[in-house]
Design an enzyme around this catalytic site. Structure first.
Site, PDB file in Angstrom:
ATOM      1  N   ASP A   1      -2.853   1.817  -3.056  1.00 40.24           N
ATOM      2  CA  ASP A   1      -2.010   1.682  -2.114  1.00 40.24           C
ATOM      3  C   ASP A   1      -1.744   0.285  -2.004  1.00 40.24           C
ATOM      4  OD1 ASP A   1       0.214   1.903  -0.103  1.00 40.24           O
ATOM      5  OD2 ASP A   1      -1.451   2.903   1.268  1.00 40.24           O
TER       6      ASP A   1
ATOM      7  N   LYS B   1       4.116   9.137  -5.851  1.00 38.28           N
ATOM      8  CA  LYS B   1       4.349   8.781  -4.385  1.00 38.28           C
ATOM      9  C   LYS B   1       5.966   8.913  -4.458  1.00 38.28           C
ATOM     10  CE  LYS B   1       3.416   4.810  -1.353  1.00 38.28           C
ATOM     11  NZ  LYS B   1       2.510   3.525  -1.263  1.00 38.28           N
TER      12      LYS B   1
ATOM     13  N   ALA C   1      -6.583   9.868  -9.558  1.00 36.65           N
ATOM     14  CA  ALA C   1      -7.875   9.813  -9.208  1.00 36.65           C
ATOM     15  C   ALA C   1      -8.579  11.202  -8.494  1.00 36.65           C
ATOM     16  CB  ALA C   1      -8.293   8.620  -8.153  1.00 36.65           C
TER      17      ALA C   1
ATOM     18  N   SER D   1       6.167   7.568   2.904  1.00 34.41           N
ATOM     19  CA  SER D   1       5.946   8.320   1.454  1.00 34.41           C
ATOM     20  C   SER D   1       5.131   9.535   1.681  1.00 34.41           C
ATOM     21  CB  SER D   1       5.325   7.155   0.377  1.00 34.41           C
ATOM     22  OG  SER D   1       4.444   6.886   0.859  1.00 34.41           O
TER      23      SER D   1
ATOM     24  N   ASP E   1      -4.813  -3.814   3.242  1.00 32.80           N
ATOM     25  CA  ASP E   1      -4.999  -2.683   3.878  1.00 32.80           C
ATOM     26  C   ASP E   1      -6.449  -1.882   3.323  1.00 32.80           C
ATOM     27  OD1 ASP E   1      -5.133  -0.397   5.751  1.00 32.80           O
ATOM     28  OD2 ASP E   1      -3.591   0.537   4.538  1.00 32.80           O
TER      29      ASP E   1
ATOM     30  N   GLU F   1     -10.391   4.818   2.873  1.00 35.12           N
ATOM     31  CA  GLU F   1      -9.295   5.985   2.453  1.00 35.12           C
ATOM     32  C   GLU F   1      -8.389   5.592   1.228  1.00 35.12           C
ATOM     33  OE1 GLU F   1     -10.023   4.930   5.305  1.00 35.12           O
ATOM     34  OE2 GLU F   1      -9.595   6.521   7.006  1.00 35.12           O
TER      35      GLU F   1
HETATM   36  N1  ADE Z   1      -3.885   9.570  -3.190  1.00 30.77           N
HETATM   37  C1  ADE Z   1      -3.330   8.879  -2.893  1.00 30.77           C
HETATM   38  N2  ADE Z   1      -2.926   8.126  -4.332  1.00 30.77           N
HETATM   39  C2  ADE Z   1      -3.704   8.981  -5.199  1.00 30.77           C
HETATM   40  C3  ADE Z   1      -4.213   8.885  -6.574  1.00 30.77           C
HETATM   41  N3  ADE Z   1      -3.516   7.927  -7.225  1.00 30.77           N
HETATM   42  N4  ADE Z   1      -4.799   9.776  -6.975  1.00 30.77           N
HETATM   43  C4  ADE Z   1      -5.338  10.787  -6.169  1.00 30.77           C
HETATM   44  N5  ADE Z   1      -5.051  10.856  -4.851  1.00 30.77           N
HETATM   45  C5  ADE Z   1      -4.397  10.031  -4.478  1.00 30.77           C
END
Ligand code: ADE
Length: 323
Positions: free
Chosen positions: A181, A69, A120, A46, A163, A167
């Site tokens: 994730d 995603k 986020a 992804s 996980d 990160e």
């Molecule tokens: N990177 C992966 N998922 C994210 C999200 N929900 N908001 C900001 N950055 C991201």
């Protein structure tokens, strides 16, 4: 072929919406509603992309931000990945928590599948640790508490996250953390004996490294690693090897040595905050049945390290200051 990103001015502010969208990528997403922007993250199956969506019927018109995603259907089919995608969607749908990125919707076009996620804006905890060197104890304590709230919600549904790492700990614009994730997450009851979830080597619990059963207790080892990393600027074990296979073997050896043979006083770098050591030794306990949290989350929350934290009220206050 899956990139709809356009270059944007490099600034720490939210990326500007792309001027051009690739029609094929948004075929079923209410054609002109989402405007894709920068790539936020990339995985094996992804790409996560920033997107803005115009809110109509609001004057003046307002944009809402999302992280989408994007997965290519042909890749999912070729890799027999569909059950994992279905599971990820089901798990995220079952979770509604202030410290977990919400799954807002799922859309598809002829070639792509899109998970529309809560955005986020402040990026991930790993970037904060890199930028700041390490995180001040009082802020790390609050961040850890919010991660604990998220893990408790996840474990209470029988899910092993699999996980946990900086990160995957995102920071919302309000300063609160959002765990992201669920690509590695699994129902604990469906993990076969000796099966290893697709986590990241640095954060793997010793029992998992040794081929034992991966349970929710492995997430608590990873929690210990993340708190350690916030305070020390690096995880308990790391490797200088760049080649993946060698780095992995190197890390696995180091995890077992750190867990089973390194004496407690050698587990921390000089100047590591004394106050945090008992908590970390308890979370990084070699035996999952003796690890802090084996008797439930109340064990962790009532640890002296968290004295003064009101876990149920964290989301009512401003998030910790990170600069
Ligand atoms: N990177 C992966 N998922 C994210 C999200 N929900 N908001 C900001 N950055 C991201």
């Amino acid at each position: 072929s899956s990139s709809a990103a356009t270059p944007s001015a490099s600034s720490s502010a939210a990326p500007a919406p792309a001027a051009v969208v690739i029609p094929e990528q948004i075929a079923n997403l209410n054609y002109f509603e989402f405007v894709f922007g920068d790539i936020l993250g990339q995985g094996a199956f992804s790409t996560v992309q920033y997107a803005k969506k115009i809110h109509r019927g609001v004057m003046p018109s307002k944009w809402k931000e999302y992280a989408i995603k994007v997965m290519e259907k042909a890749v999912i089919a070729r890799q027999n990945y569909q059950p994992n995608v279905d599971r990820e969607i089901a798990m995220m749908n079952a979770l509604s928590h202030p410290n977990i990125t919400r799954l807002i919707g799922v859309c598809e076009s002829e070639k792509f599948l899109y998970l529309v996620l809560e955005y986020a804006a402040k990026g991930d905890l790993h970037s904060f640790i890199t930028r700041m060197g390490s995180i001040e104890l009082s802020s790390a304590r609050v961040l850890a508490s919010e991660i604990i709230n998220a893990l408790e919600a996840i474990h209470s549904r029988g899910i092993v996250f699999g996980d946990l790492k900086p990160e995957n700990v995102l920071v919302h614009s309000n300063g609160h953390i959002k765990l992201a994730d669920f690509g590695s997450a699994r129902y604990e009851s469906e993990i076969s004996p000796g099966e290893r979830l697709e986590g990241t080597a640095e954060y793997m619990a010793p029992e998992v490294v040794k081929g034992g059963q991966q349970t929710r207790m492995a997430d608590l080892w990873a929690l210990g690693c993340v708190i350690y990393q916030m305070l020390a600027g690096r995880p308990p074990v790391w490797s200088e090897f760049v080649e993946q296979k060698r780095a992995r073997d190197d890390l696995f050896g180091k995890i077992v040595r750190f867990s089973d043979t390194t004496p407690a006083h050698d587990k921390f770098p000089a100047s590591f905050p004394e106050e945090a050591k008992p908590l970390l030794l308890a979370l990084l306990h070699p035996d999952p049945s003796q690890r802090l949290g084996a008797g439930g989350f109340s064990q962790i929350k009532s640890h002296p390290f968290f004295a003064g934290i009101v876990f149920d009220e964290l989301h009512l206050h401003a998030g910790p200051k990170l600069t």
